[in-house]
Design a protein around this motif. Sequence first.
Motif, PDB file in Angstrom:
ATOM      1  N   ASP A   1       0.693  -1.143  -0.099  1.00 26.04           N
ATOM      2  CA  ASP A   1       0.031  -0.130   0.032  1.00 26.04           C
ATOM      3  C   ASP A   1       0.852   1.321   0.059  1.00 26.04           C
ATOM      4  O   ASP A   1       0.475   2.283  -0.693  1.00 26.04           O
ATOM      5  N   THR A   2       1.973   1.213   0.646  1.00 31.49           N
ATOM      6  CA  THR A   2       2.962   2.356   0.855  1.00 31.49           C
ATOM      7  C   THR A   2       3.504   2.696  -0.402  1.00 31.49           C
ATOM      8  O   THR A   2       3.661   3.616  -0.940  1.00 31.49           O
ATOM      9  N   ILE A   3       3.938   1.432  -1.060  1.00 31.91           N
ATOM     10  CA  ILE A   3       4.588   1.683  -2.384  1.00 31.91           C
ATOM     11  C   ILE A   3       3.793   2.302  -3.399  1.00 31.91           C
ATOM     12  O   ILE A   3       4.118   3.091  -4.258  1.00 31.91           O
ATOM     13  N   SER A   4       2.480   1.561  -3.132  1.00 35.00           N
ATOM     14  CA  SER A   4       1.497   2.298  -4.452  1.00 35.00           C
ATOM     15  C   SER A   4       1.251   3.934  -4.118  1.00 35.00           C
ATOM     16  O   SER A   4       1.148   4.720  -5.034  1.00 35.00           O
ATOM     17  N   GLN A   5       1.267   4.262  -2.681  1.00 36.16           N
ATOM     18  CA  GLN A   5       1.118   5.599  -2.620  1.00 36.16           C
ATOM     19  C   GLN A   5       2.261   6.547  -3.235  1.00 36.16           C
ATOM     20  O   GLN A   5       2.174   7.506  -3.684  1.00 36.16           O
ATOM     21  N   LEU A   6       3.718   5.919  -3.007  1.00 36.95           N
ATOM     22  CA  LEU A   6       4.934   6.620  -3.591  1.00 36.95           C
ATOM     23  C   LEU A   6       4.707   6.837  -4.903  1.00 36.95           C
ATOM     24  O   LEU A   6       4.962   7.808  -5.437  1.00 36.95           O
ATOM     25  N   GLU A   7       3.880   6.031  -5.592  1.00 36.44           N
ATOM     26  CA  GLU A   7       3.864   6.103  -7.270  1.00 36.44           C
ATOM     27  C   GLU A   7       3.129   7.265  -7.518  1.00 36.44           C
ATOM     28  O   GLU A   7       3.493   8.090  -8.701  1.00 36.44           O
ATOM     29  N   ASN A   8       2.312   7.586  -6.658  1.00 34.24           N
ATOM     30  CA  ASN A   8       1.272   8.761  -7.073  1.00 34.24           C
ATOM     31  C   ASN A   8       1.759  10.221  -6.452  1.00 34.24           C
ATOM     32  O   ASN A   8       0.878  11.024  -6.615  1.00 34.24           O
ATOM     33  N   LEU A   9       2.987  10.335  -5.803  1.00 32.92           N
ATOM     34  CA  LEU A   9       3.223  11.451  -5.208  1.00 32.92           C
ATOM     35  C   LEU A   9       4.471  12.096  -5.642  1.00 32.92           C
ATOM     36  O   LEU A   9       5.229  11.441  -6.526  1.00 32.92           O
ATOM     37  N   SER A  10       4.620  13.424  -5.885  1.00 33.50           N
ATOM     38  CA  SER A  10       5.595  13.931  -6.339  1.00 33.50           C
ATOM     39  C   SER A  10       6.763  13.981  -5.333  1.00 33.50           C
ATOM     40  O   SER A  10       6.640  14.187  -4.317  1.00 33.50           O
ATOM     41  N   ILE A  11       8.028  14.414  -5.952  1.00 30.86           N
ATOM     42  CA  ILE A  11       9.235  14.382  -5.023  1.00 30.86           C
ATOM     43  C   ILE A  11       8.985  15.379  -3.997  1.00 30.86           C
ATOM     44  O   ILE A  11       9.583  15.530  -2.911  1.00 30.86           O
ATOM     45  N   GLU A  12       8.358  16.567  -4.576  1.00 32.88           N
ATOM     46  CA  GLU A  12       8.220  17.955  -3.693  1.00 32.88           C
ATOM     47  C   GLU A  12       7.054  17.842  -2.328  1.00 32.88           C
ATOM     48  O   GLU A  12       7.271  18.401  -1.542  1.00 32.88           O
ATOM     49  N   ASP A  13       6.400  16.742  -2.654  1.00 36.14           N
ATOM     50  CA  ASP A  13       5.461  16.493  -1.569  1.00 36.14           C
ATOM     51  C   ASP A  13       5.710  15.956  -0.270  1.00 36.14           C
ATOM     52  O   ASP A  13       6.689  14.980  -0.294  1.00 36.14           O
ATOM     53  N   PRO A  14       5.641  16.636   0.840  1.00 31.39           N
ATOM     54  CA  PRO A  14       6.405  15.970   2.083  1.00 31.39           C
ATOM     55  C   PRO A  14       5.923  14.791   2.603  1.00 31.39           C
ATOM     56  O   PRO A  14       6.690  13.894   3.278  1.00 31.39           O
ATOM     57  N   GLU A  15       4.809  14.272   1.838  1.00 34.39           N
ATOM     58  CA  GLU A  15       4.138  12.884   2.324  1.00 34.39           C
ATOM     59  C   GLU A  15       5.053  11.903   1.544  1.00 34.39           C
ATOM     60  O   GLU A  15       5.484  10.742   2.255  1.00 34.39           O
ATOM     61  N   PHE A  16       6.005  12.322   0.339  1.00 32.48           N
ATOM     62  CA  PHE A  16       6.954  11.360  -0.168  1.00 32.48           C
ATOM     63  C   PHE A  16       7.805  10.938   0.704  1.00 32.48           C
ATOM     64  O   PHE A  16       8.309   9.986   0.896  1.00 32.48           O
ATOM     65  N   ASN A  17       8.547  12.180   1.444  1.00 28.95           N
ATOM     66  CA  ASN A  17       9.790  11.937   2.240  1.00 28.95           C
ATOM     67  C   ASN A  17       9.334  11.035   3.551  1.00 28.95           C
ATOM     68  O   ASN A  17      10.146  10.405   4.181  1.00 28.95           O
ATOM     69  N   LEU A  18       8.073  11.525   3.868  1.00 29.53           N
ATOM     70  CA  LEU A  18       7.566  10.715   5.187  1.00 29.53           C
ATOM     71  C   LEU A  18       7.491   9.315   4.895  1.00 29.53           C
ATOM     72  O   LEU A  18       8.065   8.451   5.780  1.00 29.53           O
ATOM     73  N   LEU A  19       6.999   8.755   3.784  1.00 29.66           N
ATOM     74  CA  LEU A  19       6.674   7.425   3.494  1.00 29.66           C
ATOM     75  C   LEU A  19       7.985   6.716   3.175  1.00 29.66           C
ATOM     76  O   LEU A  19       8.293   5.747   3.739  1.00 29.66           O
ATOM     77  N   ILE A  20       9.098   7.335   2.211  1.00 24.08           N
ATOM     78  CA  ILE A  20      10.355   6.803   2.323  1.00 24.08           C
ATOM     79  C   ILE A  20      11.110   6.655   3.674  1.00 24.08           C
ATOM     80  O   ILE A  20      11.688   5.674   3.797  1.00 24.08           O
ATOM     81  N   SER A  21      11.026   7.606   4.552  1.00 23.13           N
ATOM     82  CA  SER A  21      11.608   7.341   5.761  1.00 23.13           C
ATOM     83  C   SER A  21      11.105   6.405   6.609  1.00 23.13           C
ATOM     84  O   SER A  21      11.760   5.552   7.284  1.00 23.13           O
ATOM     85  N   ALA A  22       9.992   6.375   6.602  1.00 20.79           N
ATOM     86  CA  ALA A  22       9.009   5.330   7.411  1.00 20.79           C
ATOM     87  C   ALA A  22       9.709   3.726   6.658  1.00 20.79           C
ATOM     88  O   ALA A  22       9.770   2.939   7.462  1.00 20.79           O
ATOM     89  N   ILE A  23       9.545   3.821   5.466  1.00 22.03           N
ATOM     90  CA  ILE A  23       9.963   2.590   4.763  1.00 22.03           C
ATOM     91  C   ILE A  23      11.474   2.028   5.178  1.00 22.03           C
ATOM     92  O   ILE A  23      11.687   1.115   5.778  1.00 22.03           O
ATOM     93  N   LYS A  24      12.291   3.054   5.254  1.00 27.51           N
ATOM     94  CA  LYS A  24      13.802   2.811   5.580  1.00 27.51           C
ATOM     95  C   LYS A  24      13.855   2.497   7.073  1.00 27.51           C
ATOM     96  O   LYS A  24      14.657   1.608   7.314  1.00 27.51           O
TER      97      LYS A  24
END
Length: 332
Positions: free
Chosen positions: A119-142
């Motif tokens: 589900d989180t990977i699917s969300q990343l596909e639809n987010l822009s690199i500038e979106d704070p949500e993108f960095n939040l999800l990447i950090s959470a995955i890591k």
Amino acid sequence: MKNLRLALSFGACFIAGYLVAVVYHPTGVDSRHQTGAMQSVSAQQTTNSRYDTSSTLHPSNNGISLNMQTGHTNNPIVATPTNKQALEKSHQEQTENKSAQRFDALKHSLRNDPNSLNDTISQLENLSIEDPEFNLLISAIKGASNPQSDAALFELAEQYAMQADPQTQQKFIAILASTTTDIQSEQLVNSLVDMAVINHSDNYSSVEALNLIKPYQLSQADRDILTHELESKVFETEGDEAEMLLSQLMRFSASEQRSKIASNMLEGDSNMLKEAVFDNINSGSIPAAESLKNLLLDIAFNQQNPLSGEAQYTLLNNFALSQQEYTQLQNH
């Protein structure tokens, strides 16, 4: 006759007493009139007092009321810069606490729920690199340390591997940078090389891409192409960017190539590149070859050269000097 004088004397005393009583004691009418006047004044004061007291219940137009009984002013709460700053700080702290709680909950879900990662990977596909949500999800995955995370991220990165627009490239790099294992996919490695030297990326993106590659992952032919392109970029760049590119050039160059590249830069006109060469010699990424020592001695002995002191420092700390060369440097 005696009785007549006595009567007159008695009458005079009576008249005198009456006059004194009239002068010093007002009549009943006057007393009633004065009492009525005093009552009128007292009533007026009571009315004024009530009016003044009521004014304390209704603030004046300027927001400040005067309490006539106490003599103190009643000030309403006014928004001041200090109050505003405190409110903003409180709001920010509440927002940060909510974000931290959400971040922790997301990590827990990624660690324990098999479906959460997809589900989180699917969300990343639809987010822009500038979106704070993108960095939040990447950090959470890591941060979740899910053993399946890297494979899922590599699969997502392959979807962006062949796209050349800057936004997608940045997203591609961010996804790969969040992985914890070396990149094994030849497709991903080739895409990173292309991004660094062929796709006309900016210098910072080139360095970010090269940081994700290990020299052993490239064939000698690919390394030769990469170092040739990087050397051209270094000579075309100034300042910190040139130094960053030079460090990458040294990483992918063979030891025997590094001294030759450094010699070319020391013979050039750019003081920025010469300083970058000094830094790389001092850090150990460029070997202290004999050819470089001779070039550095020429710079060190030239008092007019602004890099004379830096060249002398580099020689004294990295090169095997003869006694004569050492003495000349110390006395120069």
